[in-house]
Design a protein around this motif. Sequence first.
Motif, PDB file in Angstrom:
ATOM      1  N   GLU A 169      39.218  52.642  40.899  1.00  0.00           N
ATOM      2  CA  GLU A 169      40.526  51.981  40.828  1.00  0.00           C
ATOM      3  C   GLU A 169      40.877  51.330  42.165  1.00  0.00           C
ATOM      4  O   GLU A 169      41.428  50.224  42.209  1.00  0.00           O
ATOM      5  N   ARG A 172      38.896  48.045  42.478  1.00  0.00           N
ATOM      6  CA  ARG A 172      39.467  46.920  41.719  1.00  0.00           C
ATOM      7  C   ARG A 172      40.774  46.424  42.339  1.00  0.00           C
ATOM      8  O   ARG A 172      41.043  45.220  42.360  1.00  0.00           O
ATOM      9  N   LYS A 173      41.589  47.343  42.823  1.00  0.00           N
ATOM     10  CA  LYS A 173      42.843  46.950  43.467  1.00  0.00           C
ATOM     11  C   LYS A 173      42.565  46.086  44.692  1.00  0.00           C
ATOM     12  O   LYS A 173      43.194  45.032  44.880  1.00  0.00           O
ATOM     13  N   ALA A 175      39.904  44.269  45.350  1.00  0.00           N
ATOM     14  CA  ALA A 175      39.351  42.976  44.947  1.00  0.00           C
ATOM     15  C   ALA A 175      40.445  42.036  44.468  1.00  0.00           C
ATOM     16  O   ALA A 175      40.447  40.838  44.799  1.00  0.00           O
ATOM     17  N   GLU A 176      41.381  42.571  43.706  1.00  0.00           N
ATOM     18  CA  GLU A 176      42.472  41.736  43.189  1.00  0.00           C
ATOM     19  C   GLU A 176      43.347  41.212  44.325  1.00  0.00           C
ATOM     20  O   GLU A 176      43.690  40.019  44.369  1.00  0.00           O
ATOM     21  N   ILE A 177      43.708  42.080  45.256  1.00  0.00           N
ATOM     22  CA  ILE A 177      44.542  41.662  46.388  1.00  0.00           C
ATOM     23  C   ILE A 177      43.801  40.637  47.237  1.00  0.00           C
ATOM     24  O   ILE A 177      44.384  39.634  47.684  1.00  0.00           O
ATOM     25  N   HIS A 179      41.507  38.431  46.379  1.00  0.00           N
ATOM     26  CA  HIS A 179      41.460  37.114  45.737  1.00  0.00           C
ATOM     27  C   HIS A 179      42.835  36.462  45.670  1.00  0.00           C
ATOM     28  O   HIS A 179      42.952  35.236  45.772  1.00  0.00           O
ATOM     29  N   GLN A 180      43.867  37.280  45.523  1.00  0.00           N
ATOM     30  CA  GLN A 180      45.222  36.728  45.543  1.00  0.00           C
ATOM     31  C   GLN A 180      45.545  36.063  46.872  1.00  0.00           C
ATOM     32  O   GLN A 180      46.380  35.153  46.940  1.00  0.00           O
ATOM     33  N   ASN A 181      44.861  36.516  47.919  1.00  0.00           N
ATOM     34  CA  ASN A 181      45.109  35.996  49.267  1.00  0.00           C
ATOM     35  C   ASN A 181      43.981  35.080  49.764  1.00  0.00           C
ATOM     36  O   ASN A 181      43.905  34.793  50.958  1.00  0.00           O
ATOM     37  N   LEU A 205      31.082  42.794  37.069  1.00  0.00           N
ATOM     38  CA  LEU A 205      31.782  42.460  38.313  1.00  0.00           C
ATOM     39  C   LEU A 205      31.241  41.164  38.920  1.00  0.00           C
ATOM     40  O   LEU A 205      31.999  40.342  39.429  1.00  0.00           O
ATOM     41  N   SER A 208      31.859  37.997  36.355  1.00  0.00           N
ATOM     42  CA  SER A 208      33.278  37.653  36.207  1.00  0.00           C
ATOM     43  C   SER A 208      33.869  37.039  37.471  1.00  0.00           C
ATOM     44  O   SER A 208      34.984  36.508  37.441  1.00  0.00           O
ATOM     45  N   THR A 210      34.618  38.852  40.078  1.00  0.00           N
ATOM     46  CA  THR A 210      35.338  39.893  40.825  1.00  0.00           C
ATOM     47  C   THR A 210      34.675  40.094  42.177  1.00  0.00           C
ATOM     48  O   THR A 210      35.331  40.379  43.180  1.00  0.00           O
TER      49      THR A 210
END
Length: 333
Positions: A169, A172-173, A175-177, A179-181, A205, A208, A210
């Motif tokens: 978890e 994934r958190k 990776a998401e942050i 890419h958001q930045n 991963l 996609s 990620t």
Amino acid sequence: MAAPRFDVLGIGNAIFDILAHVDDDFIVREDLVKGSMRLVDGDEIARLYGDLGQVVRISGGSGGNTIAGVASLTGKAAYIGKVADDEFGEAYRHDMRGVGVAFDSNPLSGGAPTASCLVLVTPDGERTMSTFLGACQALGPDDVDPALVADAEVIFLEGYLWDPPQAKEAFRKAAEIAHQNGRKVALTLSDTFCVDRFRAEFLELIKSGTVDIVFANEHELRSLYETSDFDTAVSALRQDAKLAAVTMGSEGSLAITRDETHHVKAAPVDKVVDLTGAGDLYAGGFLFGLARGLPLPDCAAIGGLAAGEVIQHLGARPEVKLVDLVRQEGFKV
């Protein structure tokens, strides 16, 4: 987008390594798979430890080794990893900060002890690892500081993190942050046994997006694509990954994009003493070069120099300043 404060942020299992030289008979007698990593409990680590002679203790963990390599090259490096509030945990924090890595993860209190890995090194330099994850298994999403992730150009994640559910978890958190930045996410496949367990998820991963950058050795790559043919595996990786680096031991490494492949020779090595950390330090050198905007062949060459240094002594951390070694080879960093 603001310039990042850090070149590379590693997120991984903070593990204290216990290294020992053994003969091949020891590996056979203990029914171990030479060159692999297995997860064990604290009792098994204690039993094996009791059968060994002289040992060397040093901070390790795949991601930690990579980040220490980035710092040794004068890269701006940070690390997230879970240690316990104990003697090994304090030593780990001291070692990471001592080499210039920002390491501010809150220690675990009242739970499992700091993780340890028994690294058995045979005369050919191959290492066989038994790992007790201990406090590492408490690493979770709450340990991922969004501001820290947003402030690093590349987030480097261990494939080993895919074992404990909470760490997955956190992975994934982060990776998401990232890419958001507008940051990049790198993954090392870590180990063939790790790939065997999580092949479908690793491929998801990569495919996609990620993960932007993949690190693997030739054995892990063949396992990922379930083929004995290396060229077939490389072709598949070229289609799936945006950027990949594949190490091939004495044959050097490949830097691969969808449009080009660069084969870079291995750095000369006088004598292989211990292969522990070779892939970790290669990744550190490669990512340092990438953060400096160097061409891919130069990134791979710097990775090769870092790996070549670490395999000539016991332990997975550099014994010289890698930046001096790289500059001696003519790189302007």
